[in-house]
Design an enzyme around this catalytic site. Structure first.
Site, PDB file in Angstrom:
ATOM      1  N   LYS A 174      65.104 -34.886  27.023  1.00 25.38           N
ATOM      2  CA  LYS A 174      65.726 -35.344  28.268  1.00 25.38           C
ATOM      3  C   LYS A 174      65.431 -36.832  28.450  1.00 25.38           C
ATOM      4  CE  LYS A 174      64.658 -35.852  32.547  1.00 25.38           C
ATOM      5  NZ  LYS A 174      65.566 -36.983  32.903  1.00 25.38           N
ATOM      6  N   GLU A 249      51.912 -39.561  28.388  1.00 26.19           N
ATOM      7  CA  GLU A 249      51.566 -40.984  28.347  1.00 26.19           C
ATOM      8  C   GLU A 249      52.057 -41.570  29.661  1.00 26.19           C
ATOM      9  OE1 GLU A 249      52.313 -44.521  28.478  1.00 26.19           O
ATOM     10  OE2 GLU A 249      53.342 -44.623  26.547  1.00 26.19           O
ATOM     11  N   CYS A 283      54.066 -49.841  29.732  1.00 25.67           N
ATOM     12  CA  CYS A 283      52.855 -49.171  30.223  1.00 25.67           C
ATOM     13  C   CYS A 283      51.589 -49.922  29.841  1.00 25.67           C
ATOM     14  CB  CYS A 283      52.807 -47.744  29.698  1.00 25.67           C
ATOM     15  SG  CYS A 283      53.021 -47.655  27.908  1.00 25.67           S
ATOM     16  N   GLU A 399      50.460 -50.060  39.632  1.00 24.19           N
ATOM     17  CA  GLU A 399      51.352 -50.447  38.546  1.00 24.19           C
ATOM     18  C   GLU A 399      52.667 -50.965  39.128  1.00 24.19           C
ATOM     19  OE1 GLU A 399      52.526 -48.649  34.215  1.00 24.19           O
ATOM     20  OE2 GLU A 399      52.574 -47.277  35.913  1.00 24.19           O
TER      21      GLU A 399
END
Length: 518
Positions: A174, A249, A283, A399
């Site tokens: 997906k 992750e 990331c 973040e």
């Protein structure tokens, strides 16, 4: 005129019964395509087909050299389709074409690495007691689900697909609803490479519908996701209820430490690359820059100059001279703006570069910035290296997923390590120093799954990629570990004793005597 893309199920395009997904070019705000999405019913059908295919053994029981051959052909076919893949990747992500020209061709390494692993992997024979031969085998899990993000659509899809397919699993991929097109193209490439129908399906859709239906299905034996921490935890709860395997992750807030003996030009280049590649939407983006007080002013001045140079060369992502493209969406732009604005509200005079959404026209090529989601390289720092009040700002801890760095000073090695570890995240980190002993010493004490010394964002199929703290995820990608994570260990013990020796081991024989156990 926009194009329309269907689901990829069972080796063919199929109409989806979910809502139609608009795919936007973030550089222009234009809708470039519409993509069918998978409803819950579509997901159930695709999972059942994947399970049936797995049980048939057409791929799960295929000889290892056959699976390796398909991966090798996929690598070759991938190379023949590079131009089309790069063009679409640029259009749907807004990433500069110079980035995609460097990244996308490198992805064939993952197919070839796991093909080589299949051809060379050795299996253990264990030192059991007695006349027993105990050998281990690795078997595929079955149906696995992979959920990929918008920032590296092809890279992360290939990183996950290669080990999962090498192990013999059936995969349901997906992609992000923001960037689904190249993943659908990948499905066709794998079919052309000889992957049997039903082994790989690509199901675009929204997380709340398609994603939830996929991870909640009881036939799914593993879920592998790359995304935000909140989403990763929510998915993990569902996966845990089904007792399926899980790899995630997730978020990052990478520190980059520059010691006083570092090569300053190289370090500033490293900061710029680590922070502003992909418009900061990675990331492992270097977002917390920790600089020794003795070189703080020099680093800040050179970094500010570099940020201005990048901003001056922002423009159309299709332009080979463009250094940085837009953020992925208006929502992501607003998130970055909110964090920067909050820092500026409570911490005056901290903006050294950037800080506001771009408007007007590009100096490089006349691109109208107001139509896209452009945000310039932004540096938040006080002029005094000893002023660390910005550590209280959300931008230090949360973040942002944008081209924004916070620069602070330190005086001792212990202080640098403390600042580097001052985060709930622990995915990537970097150290810049010429002192080899210091590099070893500091890298051991930084809580991160990946530590780079005098470089940043290096990625290789053989090198594990995963977090050291829960907010950055569970498990790791790449390497033998990723392959093993897509398998289950099967232990087979063969008794090769003679009939007479076996008769002597009669546990319930008449009379007393010594017996064995185990």
């Amino acid at each position: 005129m926009t194009t329309e893309h269907l689901l990829w199920i069972g080796g063919a395009e199929r109409t989806g019964s979910g809502e139609l997904i608009p795919v936007e070019n973030p550089a222009t705000g234009e809708i470039i395509a519409h993509c069918h999405s998978a409803s819950k019913e579509d997901v159930i059908s695709a999972v059942e087909l994947a399970h049936k295919t797995y049980k048939s053994g057409v791929w799960s029981h295929a000889p290892r050299h056959v699976r390796a051959g398909v991966l090798e052909r996929a690598a070759s076919l991938f190379e023949t389709h590079l131009a089309a893949l790069i063009d679409i990747e640029v259009a749907q992500t807004g990433r500069a074409i110079r980035e995609m020209n460097a990244q996308v061709p490198s992805l064939v390494k993952w197919f070839r690495y796991y093909a080589a692993l299949l051809r060379t992997e050795e299996r253990s024979v264990l030192p059991t007691v007695g006349k027993l031969h105990n050998f281990l085998d690795r078997r595929p899990l079955g149906v696995v689900v992979q959920i990929t993000p918008f920032n590296h659509p092809l890279l992360i899809a290939v990183k996950k697909l290669a080990p999962a397919l090498a192990a013999g699993n059936s995969v349901l991929l997906k992609p992000s609803e923001l960037t689904p097109i190249t993943s659908l193209m990948l499905g066709k490439i794998m079919k052309e490479a000889g992957l049997p129908d039903g082994v790989l399906s690509v199901l675009p859709g929204y997380g709340a519908t398609t994603g939830k239906a996929l991870v909640d299905h009881p036939l799914v034996k593993k879920v592998d996701v790359t995304g935000g921490t909140a989403a990763g935890r929510a998915i993990g709860e569902i996966v845990g209820r089904n007792l399926a395997k899980y790899t995630a992750e997730l978020g990052g807030k990478a520190p980059l430490v520059v010691f006083e003996d570092a090569d300053l030009d190289a370090a500033v280049n490293g900061i710029a690359f680590g922070a502003f590649i992909a418009s900061g939407q990675t990331c492992v983006a270097a977002t917390r820059i920790i600089v020794h007080e003795s070189i703080y002013d020099k680093v800040l001045q050179r970094l500010t100059t570099r940020a201005a140079s990048i901003e001056r060369r922002m423009g159309s992502p299709k332009n080979p001279e463009c250094m940085m493209g837009p953020l992925i969406s208006e929502r992501q732009l607003k998130n970055v703006e909110e964090l920067v604005d909050e820092a500026c509200l409570y911490h005056e005079r901290i903006v050294q570069a950037g800080g506001n959404r771009l408007g007007g026209q590009s100096e490089l090529d006349g691109t109208d910035f107001s139509k896209g989601y452009y945000f310039p390289p932004t540096i938040l720092a006080y002029n005094k290296p000893t002023d660390r009040s910005i550590l209280n700002a959300r931008i230090w801890r949360e973040e942002a997923f944008g081209p924004v760095v916070v620069v602070v000073g330190f005086s001792t090695e212990e202080e640098a390590i403390e600042l580097a570890n001052d985060s709930e995240f622990g995915l990537g980190a970097a150290i810049w120093t010429r002192d080899l002993a210091q590099a070893f010493r500091v890298s051991e004490q930084i809580d991160a799954g990946i530590v780079w010394v005098n470089t940043h964002h290096r990625n290789d199929p053989s090198s594990p990629w995963g977090g050291a703290k829960s907010s950055s995820g569970v498990g790791s990608e790449n390497g033998i570990d990723a392959y093993h994570a897509y398998t289950t260990t099967k232990s087979t013990i063969i008794n090769y004793a003679s009939a007479e020796e076996m008769a002597a081991e009669d546990w319930f024989k008449e009379g007393a005597g010594n017996v064995r156990y185990g």
